[in-house]
Scaffold this active site. Sequence first.
Site, PDB file in Angstrom:
ATOM      1  N   HIS A 187     -11.229   8.073  -0.186  1.00 21.69           N
ATOM      2  CA  HIS A 187     -10.342   8.615   0.224  1.00 21.69           C
ATOM      3  C   HIS A 187      -9.177   9.822   0.044  1.00 21.69           C
ATOM      4  CE1 HIS A 187      -9.236   5.247  -0.565  1.00 21.69           C
ATOM      5  NE2 HIS A 187      -7.680   5.278   0.162  1.00 21.69           N
ATOM      6  N   ASP A 237       0.778  -1.258  -0.420  1.00 25.10           N
ATOM      7  CA  ASP A 237      -0.104   0.045   0.183  1.00 25.10           C
ATOM      8  C   ASP A 237       0.748   1.677   0.520  1.00 25.10           C
ATOM      9  OD1 ASP A 237      -3.347   1.149  -0.136  1.00 25.10           O
ATOM     10  OD2 ASP A 237      -1.847   2.374   2.164  1.00 25.10           O
ATOM     11  N   ARG A 238       0.470   1.974   0.863  1.00 22.96           N
ATOM     12  CA  ARG A 238       1.649   3.106   0.551  1.00 22.96           C
ATOM     13  C   ARG A 238       2.853   2.873   1.204  1.00 22.96           C
ATOM     14  NH1 ARG A 238      -0.906   6.583  -0.833  1.00 22.96           N
ATOM     15  NH2 ARG A 238       0.350   8.596  -0.681  1.00 22.96           N
ATOM     16  N   HIS A 298      -6.836  -6.816   0.416  1.00 22.27           N
ATOM     17  CA  HIS A 298      -5.622  -6.138   0.308  1.00 22.27           C
ATOM     18  C   HIS A 298      -5.114  -6.430   1.578  1.00 22.27           C
ATOM     19  CE1 HIS A 298      -3.993  -2.176  -0.042  1.00 22.27           C
ATOM     20  NE2 HIS A 298      -4.349  -1.950   1.205  1.00 22.27           N
ATOM     21  N   TYR A 354      -0.707  11.291   1.863  1.00 16.18           N
ATOM     22  CA  TYR A 354      -1.722  11.430  -0.003  1.00 16.18           C
ATOM     23  C   TYR A 354      -1.968  12.678  -0.032  1.00 16.18           C
ATOM     24  CZ  TYR A 354      -3.642   6.457   2.242  1.00 16.18           C
ATOM     25  OH  TYR A 354      -3.833   5.115   1.742  1.00 16.18           O
TER      26      TYR A 354
END
Length: 292
Positions: free
Chosen positions: A152, A107-108, A272, A212
């Site tokens: 988001h 992910d990030r 995920h 983000y």
Amino acid sequence: MAQTVATFDYHRINVADDVSLNVAVTGSGAPLVLLHGFPQTHLMWRHVAADLAADHTVICPDLRGYGDSDKPVDTDGTVYSKRTMAADMVAVSEALGYERFALAGHDRGALVAFRAGLDHPDKITHLACLDVLPTLDMWDVMHGVTASVGFHLYLMAQQPGLPEQLIAASPDAFFGHFLDIWTNDPQAIPADIRASYLEACRGAVPSIVADYRASAAIDVEHDQADRAAGNQLKMPVSVLQQDWGAALGFDAAALWGSWATDLQHTTVTSGHFMAEEAPADVAAALRALLSR
């Protein structure tokens, strides 16, 4: 102090004049750095790290802005750029005595890993990215009503103020929403781990939003510059991800193939949070990558 794992040794490592990271280390052997995603901390790697520690030094930092790592104020839009966060990982590795290391992110953390592979090809021996697209491609494939799955991303891309205020008003509901909807196996994130994730996020709303926000601004610029220059990932690359392409109408393997010259792309059936839902499969995939 956030939750820890008994088998990890914990270090406080300075990566910049005003930033230090919480770094968990276990095992021995060739170094492998594992980077967590949103809305998690290094704890997401607890099962995979235990497996890989048999023959690797496994290094699991909390990213800047997350967990027990420092959360500097984003004064100029670069503090949470993936370029800055990638440089953090090089500093962590060097502080632990490693000039080169394998790197895997989810992910990030996968976006940080991707940027590290482009910016520091002499440092990264192998690269794995779990359940993301490169930032530039991610924005390109988001369109129409299907983009609602990434609401988001658009919320946290807004200018400082409103996103932070909205999320801070009900952080457990916001962050817990993703822990609920992104997993195929709720038991994979037990109550104590979930509570630790939520506690960490409560204290990190501005820095998470800044992370983000960077992906809608400076990170895009960096990706665009690399694409224009024809830069690619030169090390062996493994990508594991859900079948986003079927849902959103794109060819994920082809998108990744434009960035990586030595790519293994695998579609998974877990949710995920695959490192927690299917840790044996993730560990096996990482071992296969490291053997290339």
